[in-house]
Design an enzyme around this catalytic site. Structure first.
Site, PDB file in Angstrom:
ATOM      1  N   HIS A   1      -2.785  33.429   7.616  1.00 21.82           N
ATOM      2  CA  HIS A   1      -3.139  34.457   8.530  1.00 21.82           C
ATOM      3  C   HIS A   1      -2.455  34.326   9.889  1.00 21.82           C
ATOM      4  O   HIS A   1      -2.358  33.211  10.500  1.00 21.82           O
ATOM      5  CB  HIS A   1      -4.633  34.717   8.875  1.00 21.82           C
ATOM      6  CG  HIS A   1      -4.916  35.712   9.840  1.00 21.82           C
ATOM      7  ND1 HIS A   1      -4.343  36.981   9.721  1.00 21.82           N
ATOM      8  CD2 HIS A   1      -5.763  35.502  11.033  1.00 21.82           C
ATOM      9  CE1 HIS A   1      -4.770  37.589  11.163  1.00 21.82           C
ATOM     10  NE2 HIS A   1      -5.543  36.911  11.570  1.00 21.82           N
TER      11      HIS A   1
ATOM     12  N   ASN B   1      -0.895  40.244  15.269  1.00 24.08           N
ATOM     13  CA  ASN B   1      -1.989  39.901  14.400  1.00 24.08           C
ATOM     14  C   ASN B   1      -2.489  41.195  13.511  1.00 24.08           C
ATOM     15  O   ASN B   1      -2.956  42.066  14.351  1.00 24.08           O
ATOM     16  CB  ASN B   1      -3.069  39.340  15.160  1.00 24.08           C
ATOM     17  CG  ASN B   1      -4.333  38.969  14.219  1.00 24.08           C
ATOM     18  OD1 ASN B   1      -4.457  39.425  13.053  1.00 24.08           O
ATOM     19  ND2 ASN B   1      -5.096  38.336  15.063  1.00 24.08           N
TER      20      ASN B   1
ATOM     21  N   CYS C   1     -10.146  39.053   8.779  1.00 25.61           N
ATOM     22  CA  CYS C   1      -8.799  38.302   8.527  1.00 25.61           C
ATOM     23  C   CYS C   1      -8.706  37.266   7.199  1.00 25.61           C
ATOM     24  O   CYS C   1      -7.789  37.121   6.902  1.00 25.61           O
ATOM     25  CB  CYS C   1      -8.430  37.514   9.625  1.00 25.61           C
ATOM     26  SG  CYS C   1      -8.481  38.506  11.217  1.00 25.61           S
TER      27      CYS C   1
END
Ligand code: UT7
Length: 320
Positions: free
Chosen positions: A239, A269, A116
């Site tokens: 993120h 996500n 990420c």
């Protein structure tokens, strides 16, 4: 001021074509819309449909960014794709994109895997290839995480989505600052690579605790290195892992809420793709103005965290 900062000329994004709701998950695992919404902020996410993959999503995002930039391909020095869900162990996603986009062969085409934090790492990596003659790079974050999900594990399968975002950047006379942190750990684990990769396993609470410490620390380090205060930043793009992580950091660091972009509600996500997808969406919505500063912050598996300051807007010579 040195000529070693980065400006974003243009962006593009692509979400998987299949919208999956929280109710869809409540039909296959012991969960509820209420639990997912209140614990994560996620309402829907997109999964890749028939024929879609990390590579096709990346291609769509990169093509859109490149078309908008209107630059000469001969002046592109690098194409870098951040991903933890590449379709193949090799060739890299970036090499496949180099061919599909008919980019020159004297180009750096590499994938970066920092989960990420990958998009931040890819932006930092691209700077080493940029020259006055070839000042541009295409930087992408792309994931097909649905391929890595165990649809019997409610603690992970409801969290992730598929998508890609891309930016065309140029080397520019703007302030620059960055940082990358790593703290080796297997709190988020997917073994194997390419089509053989295993399901994602995650100790969510441990990662949550890491994120709420690492994100403010990386933010401060990045701003210090850029010589900027948070008040000089126009947009903070983190993120998108959990709405609660962002709320925690906003409160702890007393950030201006309006500066912090969120889209986890509709994309979930998407790991390395979440930051460039957010930039693509912000550009599409007219939220980005020439000369504005963006603080981009990644964190996640590795465990890793990092940040970079970039600016938005092209130069007159870009389209000549
Ligand atoms: O992008 C990479 C970085 N990743 C992250 O930053 C993720 C960070 N972690 C998180 O976002 C959160 O920890 C999660 C969303 C993963 C989990 O939220 P949580 O508030 O930390 O929940 P928990 O893991 O402490 O679990 C609480 C309860 C447990 O039940 P018991 O043991 O209390 O009976 C879980 O089994 O919630 C249960 N649970 C669920 N219940 C309904 C876990 N997943 C679900 C679910 N639906 N989907």
């Amino acid at each position: 001021m040195g000529n070693d900062g980065l400006s974003i000329l243009s962006s593009g994004y692509a979400a998987g074509s299949r919208v999956v709701t929280n109710e869809d998950f409540a039909r296959i695992v012991d969960t509820s819309d209420e639990w997912i919404r209140s614990r994560t902020g996620i309402v829907t996410r997109h999964f890749g449909g028939e024929g879609e993959s990390t590579t096709t999503l990346a291609l769509s995002a990169a093509r859109s960014a490149l078309e908008k930039a209107g630059i000469s391909k001969e002046k592109i020095a690098a194409i870098i794709c951040a991903t933890m869900s590449a379709d193949h162990a090799t060739p890299s996603t970036a090499c496949l994109l180099q061919r599909e986009l008919s980019l020159p062969e004297n180009i750096a085409a590499i994938d970066v895997n920092a989960a990420c934090s990958g998009f931040v790492a890819a932006l930092l990596a691209c700077r080493s290839f940029l020259t006055d003659e070839r000042p541009y790079a295409i930087v992408i974050g792309a994931e097909q995480l649905s391929r890595l999900l165990d649809f019997t594990d409610r603690t992970t399968c409801v969290l992730f989505g598929d998508g890609a975002g891309a930016v065309v950047v140029r080397k520019a006379e703007v302030p620059f600052g960055s940082c990358l942190f790593a703290k080796g750990g297997t709190e988020i684990l997917a073994e194997g690579a390419g089509p053989e990769v295993s399901h994602i396993r995650m100790d969510g609470w441990a990662v949550f605790r890491f994120a709420v410490e690492a994100l403010p620390a990386a933010m401060k380090e990045t701003l210090k290195n850029a010589g900027l205060s948070v008040h000089e930043i126009d947009h903070i793009v983190c993120h998108q892992a959990n709405e609660r992580i962002l709320e925690h950091v906003i409160k702890k660091e007393q950030l201006e809420d309006r500066k912090v972009y969120r889209n986890i509600d509709h994309f979930g996500n998407t790991s390395a793709a979440s930051i460039p997808m957010a930039i693509g969406e912000m550009e599409e919505r007219g939220l980005l103005k020439t000369g504005e500063s963006l603080l981009l912050m990644g964190f996640g598996a590795g465990l890793t965290a990092g940040g970079v300051v970039v600016f938005y807007g092209g130069h007159d010579e870009d389209t000549q």
